[in-house]
Enzyme design. Structure first.
Site, PDB file in Angstrom:
ATOM      1  N   GLU A  89       0.839  -1.208   0.000  1.00  9.41           N
ATOM      2  CA  GLU A  89       0.000   0.000   0.000  1.00  9.41           C
ATOM      3  C   GLU A  89       0.873   1.257   0.000  1.00  9.41           C
ATOM      4  O   GLU A  89       0.578   2.230  -0.702  1.00  9.41           O
ATOM      5  CB  GLU A  89      -0.929  -0.013   1.219  1.00  9.41           C
ATOM      6  CG  GLU A  89      -1.934  -1.157   1.178  1.00  9.41           C
ATOM      7  CD  GLU A  89      -2.911  -1.118   2.341  1.00  9.41           C
ATOM      8  OE1 GLU A  89      -4.047  -0.700   2.133  1.00  9.41           O
ATOM      9  OE2 GLU A  89      -2.513  -1.513   3.460  1.00  9.41           O
TER      10      GLU A  89
ATOM     11  N   GLU B 135      -3.281 -10.100   3.955  1.00 10.69           N
ATOM     12  CA  GLU B 135      -4.381  -9.699   4.847  1.00 10.69           C
ATOM     13  C   GLU B 135      -5.393 -10.838   5.023  1.00 10.69           C
ATOM     14  O   GLU B 135      -5.920 -11.044   6.121  1.00 10.69           O
ATOM     15  CB  GLU B 135      -5.088  -8.460   4.298  1.00 10.69           C
ATOM     16  CG  GLU B 135      -4.343  -7.156   4.544  1.00 10.69           C
ATOM     17  CD  GLU B 135      -3.264  -6.855   3.506  1.00 10.69           C
ATOM     18  OE1 GLU B 135      -2.896  -7.752   2.721  1.00 10.69           O
ATOM     19  OE2 GLU B 135      -2.779  -5.714   3.491  1.00 10.69           O
TER      20      GLU B 135
HETATM   21  C1  1HE Z   1       6.947  -7.911  12.390  1.00  9.76           C
HETATM   22  C2  1HE Z   1       6.281  -7.836  11.139  1.00  9.76           C
HETATM   23  C3  1HE Z   1       5.012  -7.209  11.118  1.00  9.76           C
HETATM   24  C4  1HE Z   1       8.160  -8.850  10.859  1.00  9.76           C
HETATM   25  N1  1HE Z   1       4.516  -6.728  12.267  1.00  9.76           N
HETATM   26  N2  1HE Z   1       6.415  -7.397  13.500  1.00  9.76           N
HETATM   27  N3  1HE Z   1       2.323  -8.270   7.317  1.00  9.76           N
HETATM   28  C5  1HE Z   1       2.600  -9.568   7.285  1.00  9.76           C
HETATM   29  O1  1HE Z   1       1.756 -10.418   7.478  1.00  9.76           O
HETATM   30  C6  1HE Z   1       4.051  -9.918   7.057  1.00  9.76           C
HETATM   31  C7  1HE Z   1       4.623 -10.531   8.313  1.00  9.76           C
HETATM   32  N4  1HE Z   1       6.077 -10.700   8.217  1.00  9.76           N
HETATM   33  C8  1HE Z   1       6.652 -11.697   7.528  1.00  9.76           C
HETATM   34  O2  1HE Z   1       6.025 -12.456   6.809  1.00  9.76           O
HETATM   35  C9  1HE Z   1       8.152 -11.837   7.669  1.00  9.76           C
HETATM   36  O3  1HE Z   1       8.547 -11.188   8.873  1.00  9.76           O
HETATM   37  C10 1HE Z   1       8.950 -11.228   6.493  1.00  9.76           C
HETATM   38  C11 1HE Z   1       8.766 -12.114   5.257  1.00  9.76           C
HETATM   39  C12 1HE Z   1       8.526  -9.799   6.174  1.00  9.76           C
HETATM   40  C13 1HE Z   1      10.449 -11.169   6.857  1.00  9.76           C
HETATM   41  O4  1HE Z   1      10.875 -12.460   7.271  1.00  9.76           O
HETATM   42  P1  1HE Z   1      12.278 -12.591   8.056  1.00  9.76           P
HETATM   43  O5  1HE Z   1      12.527 -14.064   8.257  1.00  9.76           O
HETATM   44  O6  1HE Z   1      13.314 -11.795   7.370  1.00  9.76           O
HETATM   45  O7  1HE Z   1      12.051 -11.846   9.478  1.00  9.76           O
HETATM   46  P2  1HE Z   1      11.251 -12.385  10.768  1.00  9.76           P
HETATM   47  O8  1HE Z   1      12.156 -13.247  11.595  1.00  9.76           O
HETATM   48  O9  1HE Z   1       9.931 -12.964  10.369  1.00  9.76           O
HETATM   49  O10 1HE Z   1      10.940 -11.023  11.525  1.00  9.76           O
HETATM   50  C14 1HE Z   1      11.962 -10.299  12.196  1.00  9.76           C
HETATM   51  C15 1HE Z   1      11.291  -9.516  13.301  1.00  9.76           C
HETATM   52  O11 1HE Z   1      10.380  -8.586  12.719  1.00  9.76           O
HETATM   53  C16 1HE Z   1      10.443 -10.400  14.220  1.00  9.76           C
HETATM   54  O12 1HE Z   1      10.440  -9.804  15.488  1.00  9.76           O
HETATM   55  P3  1HE Z   1      11.397 -10.355  16.685  1.00  9.76           P
HETATM   56  O13 1HE Z   1      11.098  -9.464  17.828  1.00  9.76           O
HETATM   57  O14 1HE Z   1      10.990 -11.787  16.879  1.00  9.76           O
HETATM   58  O15 1HE Z   1      12.803 -10.236  16.177  1.00  9.76           O
HETATM   59  C17 1HE Z   1       9.072 -10.286  13.631  1.00  9.76           C
HETATM   60  O16 1HE Z   1       8.032 -10.517  14.553  1.00  9.76           O
HETATM   61  C18 1HE Z   1       9.060  -8.821  13.217  1.00  9.76           C
HETATM   62  N5  1HE Z   1       8.098  -8.549  12.168  1.00  9.76           N
HETATM   63  N6  1HE Z   1       7.057  -8.436  10.219  1.00  9.76           N
HETATM   64  C19 1HE Z   1       5.206  -6.825  13.418  1.00  9.76           C
HETATM   65  N7  1HE Z   1       4.321  -7.067   9.986  1.00  9.76           N
HETATM   66  C20 1HE Z   1      -3.519  -0.836   7.092  1.00  9.76           C
HETATM   67  S1  1HE Z   1      -3.903  -2.442   6.878  1.00  9.76           S
HETATM   68  C21 1HE Z   1      -2.462  -3.274   6.384  1.00  9.76           C
HETATM   69  C22 1HE Z   1      -2.606  -4.723   6.697  1.00  9.76           C
HETATM   70  C23 1HE Z   1      -1.322  -5.452   6.559  1.00  9.76           C
HETATM   71  O17 1HE Z   1      -0.268  -4.916   6.305  1.00  9.76           O
HETATM   72  S2  1HE Z   1      -1.456  -7.142   6.807  1.00  9.76           S
HETATM   73  C24 1HE Z   1       0.130  -7.740   6.449  1.00  9.76           C
HETATM   74  C25 1HE Z   1       1.030  -7.720   7.664  1.00  9.76           C
END
Ligand code: 1HE
Length: 273
Positions: free
Chosen positions: A127, A147
């Site tokens: 977005e 989403e």
């Molecule tokens: C996060 C987020 C996040 C990572 N919110 N903390 N978005 C998603 O559903 C995508 C979710 N994220 C992922 O699928 C993966 O993290 C990634 C593919 C982006 C990256 O993977 P990777 O292996 O490089 O990193 P990781 O180990 O998954 O994440 C590293 C840290 O970032 C980890 O936190 P930590 O404290 O354990 O180190 C994760 O929890 C954190 N992290 N992504 C919060 N999105 C206005 S409406 C919009 C609606 C949406 O956007 S829905 C889609 C949300």
């Protein structure tokens, strides 16, 4: 396209320097704005959304184009899911409207914005990217709208902006099935205009920004503000809006000087280099 000579970026001062989730630097008319939450994959917290809004409202007068990048291995992981608490309906609407206000400042702000994409460009990250005017995608880029899997819907303008890039049918497929587009599929579908090698996106975007900064400001304004609105209008209204915008642009002293320069052989020709 030939790459520009590397520009000398210097850190922003004052308010822009105080935004701790962004790093903002200027090189003449080009401002580089970097998302700086790599440990959280640049997930969009409320604070980061607010800082984006503040940054785009407060760009210096000298800025003529912005390059937006993400620090770390991914451009942006979308909404910060850790902040998804129990919101009631009213709070949910206001939260989404906060995103709209910030991303409107990008799309309908003062200057064109070029996003450099790499790694994950997912959910709210897509977005954000789709509110920019030009997207340069490095080879590692992939696009997703998870989403559906998270029990959410887009709330950052995605339902309006993404179909204008790729069409309703493709977005429906991505949201219903969790389909992820790789870089080339994304470019083919219209999610980005440029495909470049990994690591080459910033230089490419800066070169594009230099070209944009060299245009007459009124022409850039017309492209940013009139073009998407005309696309939303009926043919009759669109043609009338176009006439008004064209007359405004060509009446500026800068347009007249540029036309004179061409007619006197002082301006570049249109060539395919
Ligand atoms: C996060 C987020 C996040 C990572 N919110 N903390 N978005 C998603 O559903 C995508 C979710 N994220 C992922 O699928 C993966 O993290 C990634 C593919 C982006 C990256 O993977 P990777 O292996 O490089 O990193 P990781 O180990 O998954 O994440 C590293 C840290 O970032 C980890 O936190 P930590 O404290 O354990 O180190 C994760 O929890 C954190 N992290 N992504 C919060 N999105 C206005 S409406 C919009 C609606 C949406 O956007 S829905 C889609 C949300």
């Amino acid at each position: 396209m030939s790459t520009a000579a590397p520009l000398d970026f210097t850190p922003a001062h004052g308010l822009l320097a105080s935004l701790d989730l962004l790093r903002i630097e200027h090189a003449g008319p080009v401002t580089h704005l970097r998302l700086m939450r790599p440990a959280k994959r640049n997930a969009l917290s409320d604070t980061l959304i607010t800082q984006l809004h503040t940054a785009f409202v407060n760009l210096p007068e000298t800025t003529r184009a912005v390059v937006l990048t993400g620090e770390g291995a991914h451009f942006c992981a979308g909404l910060d899911l850790s902040e998804l608490m129990e919101r009631d309906v009213g709070e949910g609407v206001l939260h989404s409207r906060m995103w709209h206000a910030a991303f409107d400042q990008i799309q309908f702000g003062r200057v064109p914005v070029i996003a450099v994409l790499h790694g994950a460009v997912v959910g709210g990250g897509l977005e954000l990217a789709s509110s920019c005017h030009i997207r340069v995608a490095e080879a590692s880029t992939y696009f997703g709208l998870p989403e559906g899997q998270r029990g959410l819907f887009v709330g950052g303008g995605g339902s309006v902006r993404v179909p204008r890039l790729m069409g309703v049918a493709r977005m429906t497929d991505m949201m219903l099935t969790g389909r992820v587009y790789d870089r080339d599929e994304g470019v083919h579908a219209g999610l980005a205009q440029y495909a470049v090698d990994d690591g080459a996106g910033f230089a490419h975007a800066v070169a594009l920004a230099g070209r944009i900064a060299g245009n007459a400001p009124m022409s850039n304004f017309a492209v940013m503000h009139a073009l998407p609105r005309i696309a939303d209008q009926s043919q009759d209204q669109g043609l009338f809006t176009e006439s008004l915008m064209a007359a405004v642009a060509e009446s500026t002293p800068e347009a007249k000087e540029r036309l004179r320069a061409f007619l006197e052989g002082r301006a570049g020709k249109v060539t395919k280099s």
